[in-house]
Design an enzyme around this catalytic site. Structure first.
Site, PDB file in Angstrom:
ATOM      1  N   GLU A   1     -10.099 -10.559  -7.182  1.00 15.65           N
ATOM      2  CA  GLU A   1      -9.136  -9.460  -7.033  1.00 15.65           C
ATOM      3  C   GLU A   1      -7.995  -9.569  -8.051  1.00 15.65           C
ATOM      4  O   GLU A   1      -7.511  -8.559  -8.556  1.00 15.65           O
ATOM      5  CB  GLU A   1      -8.591  -9.449  -5.598  1.00 15.65           C
ATOM      6  CG  GLU A   1      -9.677  -9.063  -4.587  1.00 15.65           C
ATOM      7  CD  GLU A   1      -9.171  -9.068  -3.155  1.00 15.65           C
ATOM      8  OE1 GLU A   1      -8.001  -9.438  -2.907  1.00 15.65           O
ATOM      9  OE2 GLU A   1      -9.956  -8.698  -2.267  1.00 15.65           O
TER      10      GLU A   1
ATOM     11  N   HIS B   1      -2.072  -5.478   1.685  1.00 18.66           N
ATOM     12  CA  HIS B   1      -3.403  -6.103   1.563  1.00 18.66           C
ATOM     13  C   HIS B   1      -3.223  -7.557   1.171  1.00 18.66           C
ATOM     14  O   HIS B   1      -2.292  -7.899   0.429  1.00 18.66           O
ATOM     15  CB  HIS B   1      -4.223  -5.408   0.467  1.00 18.66           C
ATOM     16  CG  HIS B   1      -5.378  -6.245  -0.016  1.00 18.66           C
ATOM     17  ND1 HIS B   1      -6.597  -6.272   0.626  1.00 18.66           N
ATOM     18  CD2 HIS B   1      -5.484  -7.125  -1.043  1.00 18.66           C
ATOM     19  CE1 HIS B   1      -7.401  -7.124   0.000  1.00 18.66           C
ATOM     20  NE2 HIS B   1      -6.751  -7.657  -1.017  1.00 18.66           N
TER      21      HIS B   1
ATOM     22  N   THR C   1      -4.785  -6.889  11.035  1.00 19.09           N
ATOM     23  CA  THR C   1      -5.114  -5.634  10.334  1.00 19.09           C
ATOM     24  C   THR C   1      -4.481  -4.432  11.030  1.00 19.09           C
ATOM     25  O   THR C   1      -3.933  -3.546  10.372  1.00 19.09           O
ATOM     26  CB  THR C   1      -6.653  -5.457  10.286  1.00 19.09           C
ATOM     27  OG1 THR C   1      -7.231  -6.624   9.697  1.00 19.09           O
ATOM     28  CG2 THR C   1      -7.036  -4.226   9.495  1.00 19.09           C
TER      29      THR C   1
ATOM     30  N   TYR D   1     -12.272  -1.910  -3.055  1.00 22.74           N
ATOM     31  CA  TYR D   1     -12.721  -2.042  -1.664  1.00 22.74           C
ATOM     32  C   TYR D   1     -14.234  -1.855  -1.536  1.00 22.74           C
ATOM     33  O   TYR D   1     -14.725  -1.437  -0.475  1.00 22.74           O
ATOM     34  CB  TYR D   1     -11.975  -1.045  -0.778  1.00 22.74           C
ATOM     35  CG  TYR D   1     -10.607  -1.533  -0.308  1.00 22.74           C
ATOM     36  CD1 TYR D   1     -10.476  -2.719   0.425  1.00 22.74           C
ATOM     37  CD2 TYR D   1      -9.447  -0.802  -0.563  1.00 22.74           C
ATOM     38  CE1 TYR D   1      -9.249  -3.161   0.878  1.00 22.74           C
ATOM     39  CE2 TYR D   1      -8.200  -1.244  -0.113  1.00 22.74           C
ATOM     40  CZ  TYR D   1      -8.110  -2.424   0.605  1.00 22.74           C
ATOM     41  OH  TYR D   1      -6.889  -2.856   1.071  1.00 22.74           O
TER      42      TYR D   1
ATOM     43  N   PHE E   1     -14.989   3.979   7.793  1.00 18.85           N
ATOM     44  CA  PHE E   1     -13.634   4.336   7.364  1.00 18.85           C
ATOM     45  C   PHE E   1     -13.456   4.331   5.840  1.00 18.85           C
ATOM     46  O   PHE E   1     -12.343   4.500   5.341  1.00 18.85           O
ATOM     47  CB  PHE E   1     -12.600   3.405   8.019  1.00 18.85           C
ATOM     48  CG  PHE E   1     -12.806   1.929   7.726  1.00 18.85           C
ATOM     49  CD1 PHE E   1     -12.380   1.367   6.530  1.00 18.85           C
ATOM     50  CD2 PHE E   1     -13.409   1.101   8.666  1.00 18.85           C
ATOM     51  CE1 PHE E   1     -12.558   0.014   6.274  1.00 18.85           C
ATOM     52  CE2 PHE E   1     -13.598  -0.257   8.415  1.00 18.85           C
ATOM     53  CZ  PHE E   1     -13.164  -0.800   7.205  1.00 18.85           C
TER      54      PHE E   1
ATOM     55  N   ASN F   1      -1.700   0.254   6.861  1.00 20.76           N
ATOM     56  CA  ASN F   1      -1.148  -0.982   7.417  1.00 20.76           C
ATOM     57  C   ASN F   1      -0.311  -1.786   6.413  1.00 20.76           C
ATOM     58  O   ASN F   1      -0.232  -2.999   6.485  1.00 20.76           O
ATOM     59  CB  ASN F   1      -2.284  -1.826   8.015  1.00 20.76           C
ATOM     60  CG  ASN F   1      -3.360  -2.155   7.002  1.00 20.76           C
ATOM     61  OD1 ASN F   1      -3.231  -1.815   5.837  1.00 20.76           O
ATOM     62  ND2 ASN F   1      -4.399  -2.829   7.443  1.00 20.76           N
TER      63      ASN F   1
ATOM     64  N   ARG G   1      -1.909 -14.115   4.492  1.00 15.92           N
ATOM     65  CA  ARG G   1      -2.517 -13.379   5.612  1.00 15.92           C
ATOM     66  C   ARG G   1      -1.739 -13.631   6.907  1.00 15.92           C
ATOM     67  O   ARG G   1      -1.576 -12.714   7.732  1.00 15.92           O
ATOM     68  CB  ARG G   1      -4.002 -13.713   5.751  1.00 15.92           C
ATOM     69  CG  ARG G   1      -4.826 -13.069   4.620  1.00 15.92           C
ATOM     70  CD  ARG G   1      -6.313 -13.244   4.782  1.00 15.92           C
ATOM     71  NE  ARG G   1      -6.883 -12.432   5.842  1.00 15.92           N
ATOM     72  CZ  ARG G   1      -7.346 -11.185   5.683  1.00 15.92           C
ATOM     73  NH1 ARG G   1      -7.278 -10.574   4.518  1.00 15.92           N
ATOM     74  NH2 ARG G   1      -7.884 -10.547   6.699  1.00 15.92           N
TER      75      ARG G   1
ATOM     76  N   LYS H   1       0.818  -1.208   0.000  1.00 14.51           N
ATOM     77  CA  LYS H   1       0.000   0.000   0.000  1.00 14.51           C
ATOM     78  C   LYS H   1       0.858   1.268   0.000  1.00 14.51           C
ATOM     79  O   LYS H   1       2.072   1.217   0.274  1.00 14.51           O
ATOM     80  CB  LYS H   1      -0.935  -0.024   1.224  1.00 14.51           C
ATOM     81  CG  LYS H   1      -1.953  -1.183   1.193  1.00 14.51           C
ATOM     82  CD  LYS H   1      -2.868  -1.122   2.417  1.00 14.51           C
ATOM     83  CE  LYS H   1      -3.879  -2.249   2.408  1.00 14.51           C
ATOM     84  NZ  LYS H   1      -4.801  -2.165   3.575  1.00 14.51           N
TER      85      LYS H   1
ATOM     86  N   ARG I   1       2.981  -6.450   8.776  1.00 15.67           N
ATOM     87  CA  ARG I   1       2.311  -5.260   9.311  1.00 15.67           C
ATOM     88  C   ARG I   1       2.964  -4.787  10.605  1.00 15.67           C
ATOM     89  O   ARG I   1       3.019  -3.575  10.865  1.00 15.67           O
ATOM     90  CB  ARG I   1       0.824  -5.539   9.480  1.00 15.67           C
ATOM     91  CG  ARG I   1       0.092  -5.478   8.127  1.00 15.67           C
ATOM     92  CD  ARG I   1      -1.272  -6.073   8.206  1.00 15.67           C
ATOM     93  NE  ARG I   1      -2.114  -5.696   7.070  1.00 15.67           N
ATOM     94  CZ  ARG I   1      -3.303  -6.253   6.816  1.00 15.67           C
ATOM     95  NH1 ARG I   1      -3.780  -7.188   7.615  1.00 15.67           N
ATOM     96  NH2 ARG I   1      -4.003  -5.872   5.776  1.00 15.67           N
TER      97      ARG I   1
HETATM   98  P1  ATP Z   1      -7.003  -5.870   3.612  1.00 16.69           P
HETATM   99  O1  ATP Z   1      -8.394  -6.146   3.047  1.00 16.69           O
HETATM  100  O2  ATP Z   1      -6.458  -4.526   3.178  1.00 16.69           O
HETATM  101  O3  ATP Z   1      -6.052  -6.995   3.407  1.00 16.69           O
HETATM  102  P2  ATP Z   1      -7.903  -6.713   6.187  1.00 16.69           P
HETATM  103  O4  ATP Z   1      -8.608  -7.792   5.443  1.00 16.69           O
HETATM  104  O5  ATP Z   1      -6.941  -7.103   7.266  1.00 16.69           O
HETATM  105  O6  ATP Z   1      -7.137  -5.752   5.206  1.00 16.69           O
HETATM  106  P3  ATP Z   1     -10.384  -5.251   6.249  1.00 16.69           P
HETATM  107  O7  ATP Z   1     -11.336  -5.357   7.369  1.00 16.69           O
HETATM  108  O8  ATP Z   1     -10.686  -5.946   4.958  1.00 16.69           O
HETATM  109  O9  ATP Z   1      -8.956  -5.711   6.809  1.00 16.69           O
HETATM  110  O10 ATP Z   1     -10.155  -3.696   5.981  1.00 16.69           O
HETATM  111  C1  ATP Z   1      -9.643  -3.226   4.740  1.00 16.69           C
HETATM  112  C2  ATP Z   1      -8.698  -2.090   4.998  1.00 16.69           C
HETATM  113  O11 ATP Z   1      -9.441  -0.970   5.476  1.00 16.69           O
HETATM  114  C3  ATP Z   1      -7.662  -2.340   6.100  1.00 16.69           C
HETATM  115  O12 ATP Z   1      -6.550  -3.054   5.647  1.00 16.69           O
HETATM  116  C4  ATP Z   1      -7.303  -0.933   6.488  1.00 16.69           C
HETATM  117  O13 ATP Z   1      -6.426  -0.312   5.531  1.00 16.69           O
HETATM  118  C5  ATP Z   1      -8.653  -0.231   6.414  1.00 16.69           C
HETATM  119  N1  ATP Z   1      -9.330  -0.285   7.722  1.00 16.69           N
HETATM  120  C6  ATP Z   1      -9.907  -1.356   8.313  1.00 16.69           C
HETATM  121  N2  ATP Z   1     -10.446  -1.031   9.491  1.00 16.69           N
HETATM  122  C7  ATP Z   1     -10.226   0.294   9.657  1.00 16.69           C
HETATM  123  C8  ATP Z   1     -10.541   1.248  10.688  1.00 16.69           C
HETATM  124  N3  ATP Z   1     -11.203   0.883  11.783  1.00 16.69           N
HETATM  125  N4  ATP Z   1     -10.142   2.522  10.504  1.00 16.69           N
HETATM  126  C9  ATP Z   1      -9.488   2.919   9.388  1.00 16.69           C
HETATM  127  N5  ATP Z   1      -9.147   2.072   8.378  1.00 16.69           N
HETATM  128  C10 ATP Z   1      -9.509   0.779   8.513  1.00 16.69           C
HETATM  129 MG    MG Z   2      -9.858  -7.427   3.776  1.00 22.23          MG
END
Ligand code: ATP
Ligand code: MG
Length: 131
Positions: free
Chosen positions: A126, A115, A91, A49, A57, A112, A85, A9, A102
């Site tokens: 994706e 992805h 996350t 997304y 968010f 973070n 993962r 990212k 991370r």
């Molecule tokens: P990713 O999909 O990016 O691999 P993830 O699966 O661990 O991450 P998701 O719940 O899918 O987490 O959230 C997607 C992305 O949205 C996170 O990686 C982060 O960049 C952002 N995000 C998630 N939760 C929050 C939050 N509470 N506040 C701000 N940004 C958030």
């Molecule tokens: Mg995710």
């Protein structure tokens, strides 16, 4: 062999961690089958997304993901989705296990570093989104 989609990212790209993260990926037995660097448009970030479009968010996430370049990789390994993962960690970098990507390179729960797809089905969607 299974595939997953990985992104480095904008925060990690801006901090110069691209090569270190690629090394971590290859040292953990993944093959980088395809890769490219893109500066995501707002349309691409919202599309990628879209499952989070109703989350509080979402706007912050789109703003972050369009702030500068993202490195996009198709990874290959047995159980690629769960393996990637696990290597990324939680996350929220503050909660990610020591040694995970991370934990090492992430800034906060929004910025973070990486992805990873969360299922084989989403990995296929994706990968097709970007390649
Ligand atoms: P990713 O999909 O990016 O691999 P993830 O699966 O661990 O991450 P998701 O719940 O899918 O987490 O959230 C997607 C992305 O949205 C996170 O990686 C982060 O960049 C952002 N995000 C998630 N939760 C929050 C939050 N509470 N506040 C701000 N940004 C958030
Ligand atoms: Mg995710």
């Amino acid at each position: 062999m299974n595939n997953t989609l990985a992104l480095i990212k904008p925060d990690a790209m801006q901090k110069g961690f691209k090569d270190e993260i690629r090394e971590d990926i290859m040292n953990n037995g993944f093959i980088i089958a395809e890769e490219k660097t893109l500066h995501l448009s707002v349309v691409q970030a919202k599309g990628f997304y879209s499952i989070h479009k109703d989350k509080p968010f979402f706007e912050e996430l789109v703003e972050f993901m369009t702030s500068s370049e993202t490195h996009i990789m198709k990874l290959e390994k047995a159980n690629a989705v769960s393996e990637w993962r696990n290597l990324m960690g939680a996350t929220n970098p503050a909660e990610a296990e020591a040694g995970t990507i991370r934990a090492k390179y992430g800034t906060d729960i929004s910025m973070n570093a990486t992805h990873g797809s969360d299922s084989n089905e989403n990995a296929e969607i994706e990968i097709n989104f970007f390649f």
